[in-house]
Design an enzyme around this catalytic site. Sequence first.
Site, short mmCIF file in Angstrom:
data_model
loop_
_atom_site.label_atom_id
_atom_site.label_comp_id
_atom_site.label_asym_id
_atom_site.label_seq_id
_atom_site.Cartn_x
_atom_site.Cartn_y
_atom_site.Cartn_z
N GLU A 281 0.84 -1.20 0.00
CA GLU A 281 0.00 0.00 0.00
C GLU A 281 0.87 1.25 0.00
O GLU A 281 0.59 2.22 -0.70
CB GLU A 281 -0.96 0.01 1.19
CG GLU A 281 -1.95 -1.14 1.19
CD GLU A 281 -2.72 -1.28 -0.13
OE1 GLU A 281 -3.14 -0.24 -0.69
OE2 GLU A 281 -2.90 -2.42 -0.61
N TRP A 284 1.74 1.84 -3.35
CA TRP A 284 0.72 2.51 -4.18
C TRP A 284 0.89 4.02 -4.08
O TRP A 284 0.72 4.76 -5.04
CB TRP A 284 -0.70 2.10 -3.75
CG TRP A 284 -1.21 0.90 -4.49
CD1 TRP A 284 -1.38 -0.35 -3.98
CD2 TRP A 284 -1.61 0.83 -5.88
NE1 TRP A 284 -1.86 -1.19 -4.97
CE2 TRP A 284 -2.02 -0.49 -6.14
CE3 TRP A 284 -1.68 1.76 -6.92
CZ2 TRP A 284 -2.48 -0.91 -7.39
CZ3 TRP A 284 -2.14 1.35 -8.17
CH2 TRP A 284 -2.53 0.03 -8.39
N TRP A 312 -20.01 12.42 -20.07
CA TRP A 312 -20.37 12.72 -18.68
C TRP A 312 -21.68 13.50 -18.66
O TRP A 312 -21.97 14.25 -19.59
CB TRP A 312 -19.28 13.57 -18.01
CG TRP A 312 -17.92 12.93 -17.99
CD1 TRP A 312 -16.81 13.36 -18.67
CD2 TRP A 312 -17.51 11.77 -17.26
NE1 TRP A 312 -15.75 12.52 -18.40
CE2 TRP A 312 -16.15 11.54 -17.54
CE3 TRP A 312 -18.17 10.89 -16.40
CZ2 TRP A 312 -15.43 10.48 -17.01
CZ3 TRP A 312 -17.45 9.84 -15.86
CH2 TRP A 312 -16.10 9.65 -16.16
N ASN A 347 -10.67 3.24 2.86
CA ASN A 347 -10.31 3.02 1.45
C ASN A 347 -11.38 2.26 0.67
O ASN A 347 -11.72 2.62 -0.45
CB ASN A 347 -8.98 2.28 1.37
CG ASN A 347 -8.58 2.03 -0.07
OD1 ASN A 347 -8.41 2.97 -0.84
ND2 ASN A 347 -8.46 0.76 -0.45
N TRP A 365 -15.17 12.33 -13.07
CA TRP A 365 -14.33 12.03 -11.89
C TRP A 365 -13.66 13.28 -11.32
O TRP A 365 -13.37 13.36 -10.14
CB TRP A 365 -13.28 10.97 -12.21
CG TRP A 365 -12.26 11.33 -13.29
CD1 TRP A 365 -12.32 11.03 -14.60
CD2 TRP A 365 -11.03 12.06 -13.11
NE1 TRP A 365 -11.22 11.52 -15.27
CE2 TRP A 365 -10.41 12.15 -14.38
CE3 TRP A 365 -10.38 12.64 -12.02
CZ2 TRP A 365 -9.18 12.79 -14.59
CZ3 TRP A 365 -9.16 13.28 -12.22
CH2 TRP A 365 -8.58 13.35 -13.49
N TRP A 388 -8.71 8.43 -8.24
CA TRP A 388 -9.95 8.75 -8.98
C TRP A 388 -9.86 8.23 -10.40
O TRP A 388 -10.82 7.67 -10.94
CB TRP A 388 -10.23 10.26 -8.95
CG TRP A 388 -11.00 10.62 -7.71
CD1 TRP A 388 -10.50 11.08 -6.53
CD2 TRP A 388 -12.43 10.49 -7.51
NE1 TRP A 388 -11.51 11.25 -5.61
CE2 TRP A 388 -12.70 10.92 -6.20
CE3 TRP A 388 -13.48 10.09 -8.31
CZ2 TRP A 388 -14.00 10.92 -5.67
CZ3 TRP A 388 -14.78 10.09 -7.79
CH2 TRP A 388 -15.02 10.51 -6.48
P1 FAD Z 1 -3.18 2.03 5.13
O1 FAD Z 1 -3.97 0.91 4.58
O2 FAD Z 1 -2.70 1.91 6.52
O3 FAD Z 1 -1.94 2.25 4.12
C1 FAD Z 1 -0.74 2.92 4.52
C2 FAD Z 1 -0.45 4.08 3.61
O4 FAD Z 1 -0.29 3.63 2.26
C3 FAD Z 1 -1.56 5.12 3.55
O5 FAD Z 1 -1.48 6.02 4.62
C4 FAD Z 1 -1.31 5.77 2.20
O6 FAD Z 1 -0.28 6.74 2.26
C5 FAD Z 1 -0.82 4.60 1.36
N1 FAD Z 1 -1.95 4.01 0.64
C6 FAD Z 1 -2.83 3.08 1.09
N2 FAD Z 1 -3.71 2.76 0.11
C7 FAD Z 1 -3.38 3.51 -0.96
C8 FAD Z 1 -3.91 3.65 -2.28
N3 FAD Z 1 -4.95 2.91 -2.71
N4 FAD Z 1 -3.34 4.54 -3.13
C9 FAD Z 1 -2.28 5.28 -2.73
N5 FAD Z 1 -1.72 5.18 -1.50
C10 FAD Z 1 -2.27 4.33 -0.63
N6 FAD Z 1 -4.95 8.52 -0.16
C11 FAD Z 1 -4.38 9.65 0.29
O7 FAD Z 1 -3.40 9.57 1.04
N7 FAD Z 1 -4.84 10.87 -0.10
C12 FAD Z 1 -5.91 11.01 -0.94
O8 FAD Z 1 -6.27 12.13 -1.30
C13 FAD Z 1 -6.56 9.83 -1.39
N8 FAD Z 1 -7.64 9.90 -2.19
C14 FAD Z 1 -8.26 8.74 -2.61
C15 FAD Z 1 -9.37 8.84 -3.46
C16 FAD Z 1 -10.02 7.67 -3.88
C17 FAD Z 1 -11.21 7.77 -4.83
C18 FAD Z 1 -9.55 6.41 -3.47
C19 FAD Z 1 -10.23 5.16 -3.94
C20 FAD Z 1 -8.43 6.31 -2.66
C21 FAD Z 1 -7.77 7.47 -2.22
N9 FAD Z 1 -6.63 7.40 -1.39
C22 FAD Z 1 -6.04 8.57 -0.97
C23 FAD Z 1 -5.99 6.11 -1.09
C24 FAD Z 1 -6.42 5.41 0.21
O9 FAD Z 1 -7.82 5.36 0.29
C25 FAD Z 1 -5.87 6.08 1.47
O10 FAD Z 1 -4.49 6.30 1.34
C26 FAD Z 1 -6.09 5.17 2.70
O11 FAD Z 1 -7.46 4.93 2.87
C27 FAD Z 1 -5.52 5.83 3.92
O12 FAD Z 1 -5.79 5.08 5.06
P2 FAD Z 1 -4.61 4.44 5.91
O13 FAD Z 1 -3.56 5.47 6.17
O14 FAD Z 1 -5.24 3.80 7.09
O15 FAD Z 1 -4.04 3.37 4.90
#
Ligand code: FAD
Length: 483
Positions: A281, A284, A312, A347, A365, A388
């Site tokens: 993650e 990602w 759209w 997420n 989007w 997005w």
């Molecule tokens: P954990 O599961 O603990 O993951 C650890 C870290 O990994 C996160 O803090 C984050 O930095 C990174 N990470 C995790 N999942 C993703 C992912 N799918 N993509 C990129 N990085 C990820 N994340 C943001 O940080 N900022 C945003 O503006 C953002 N917008 C999003 C918009 C949409 C439509 C979607 C589907 C996802 C978005 N995310 C965003 C990704 C993800 O949802 C969040 O990073 C995650 O929910 C954060 O929770 P956590 O810190 O507990 O994640």
Amino acid sequence: MTNATQKPVILWFRKDLRLADNHALQHACGLKRPVVPLYIREPDGHGTGPLGAAQCWWLHHSLTALRESLQTRGSDLLFLTGDPLATIRKLVDETGADTVLWNRRYDPAGISCDLRIEEELRKAGVDVSSYAGQLLHEPTRLLTGGGTPYRVYTPFWRALEKAEEPHEPVTPPHRISTPKSWPKSESLASWGLLPSRPDWAASFSEQWQPGEDAALRRLDDFIAETLKDYTQGRDFPAKPATSMLSPHLALGEISPARVWHATRGLSETIPRNNITHFRKELAWREFSYYLLFHFPHLPYANWNNRFDGFPWRFDSRLFSAWRRGQTGYPIVDAGMRQLWTHGWMHNRVRMITASFLIKDLLIDWRRGEAWFRDTLVDADPANNAASWQWVAGSGADASPFFRIFNPVLQGEKFDSDGRYVREFVPELANLEDKYIHRPFEAPQSALDKAGIVLGENYPNPIVDHAVARDRALSAYKAVADAA
Ligand code: FAD
């Protein structure tokens, strides 16, 4: 030994609001000269520009915490507003500083702003150095065998896994030398970053504590208590199963290298697959920044230009129902209300709500991206745009457009007892489990028992998902056929 009469060094904080694992700070202290820590509020069109409203709340508290940490080390933090080049030039004149240091940022506006400042300051005889720290690796580091950037996540992840480990985090300094006199600072309170009348962020502080110390505590707690079940728990929004580090990472209160290294050498009580999954993650996040760096139009243009002709629709009534969590689909409404209440959304639910906006409502989007940018405390130019586009199907290595989440089935799968829905949509709290994700199918007796009057205290669905799904598939097919 530092002499306060020596020429000071300006240390410009941006998205690195921390003292630990801060290479620019480490180098500033290593010069053994007075250090002037600075934060600039950059107006629109300069540098990274203003943040969304929810992240401004976070920024206020984060800057307060950073200033306090600097003060405990004998230093302080200057707050100034304006075009960063003009602001730094003025500060150079005022303090006699001949060196400016910062940690690099990777969003396109930030990069072009920094290049311009670097060039102009150098011309004026000021030394400028920048350092890495916002990412695990510089975005130019990992390339395909052909020397081009990766476009697909899995090979990118494999390359990252094989690459040398990210740098070891550096420790924060004990003392930071101060200039003979402090230049005048604006007051942080005068920036009006906190909402008032109404204070829509009142519930944020129940959920969050911004600042570096809180970020480090959250990381420790996550590793001690939650990481062991990460893979199994991370998709269930009612469970506190993820790290919730995203807002801390977004403003750089903790470095990704620090998070990465914290998952090394853990005891056998944490099954390996959980550690790898968590690192994936983080990867990602890394991949999103990598895409933003190599494809700077990511936040505003379809990465896959086949989507440029997508039909759209915009309906302000439907868009408003989505934003307010009044769609009639409980999991979507719970997510949108979690976003409003805590400035954050799980997420899994981000994916469901984004799919609903794009595919069920056929709303572009970019409108959803902008709403999230304004309301998320973790709003991040790379993660938000890439995610997005991923949901829309227009992004790099995106989810295929025909994968359309069914909000009822998603709710039943990931929130089977409705705990998450009941927390954020209290008007459904007394509805039986079997109808909690489909109140519109509940018999009148079940609605009466739960005190629900559809169309009055909870909406009827604003679209019929089955009809909306077919409409989305034909819209997509028209675009695919035209390509
Ligand atoms: P954990 O599961 O603990 O993951 C650890 C870290 O990994 C996160 O803090 C984050 O930095 C990174 N990470 C995790 N999942 C993703 C992912 N799918 N993509 C990129 N990085 C990820 N994340 C943001 O940080 N900022 C945003 O503006 C953002 N917008 C999003 C918009 C949409 C439509 C979607 C589907 C996802 C978005 N995310 C965003 C990704 C993800 O949802 C969040 O990073 C995650 O929910 C954060 O929770 P956590 O810190 O507990 O994640």
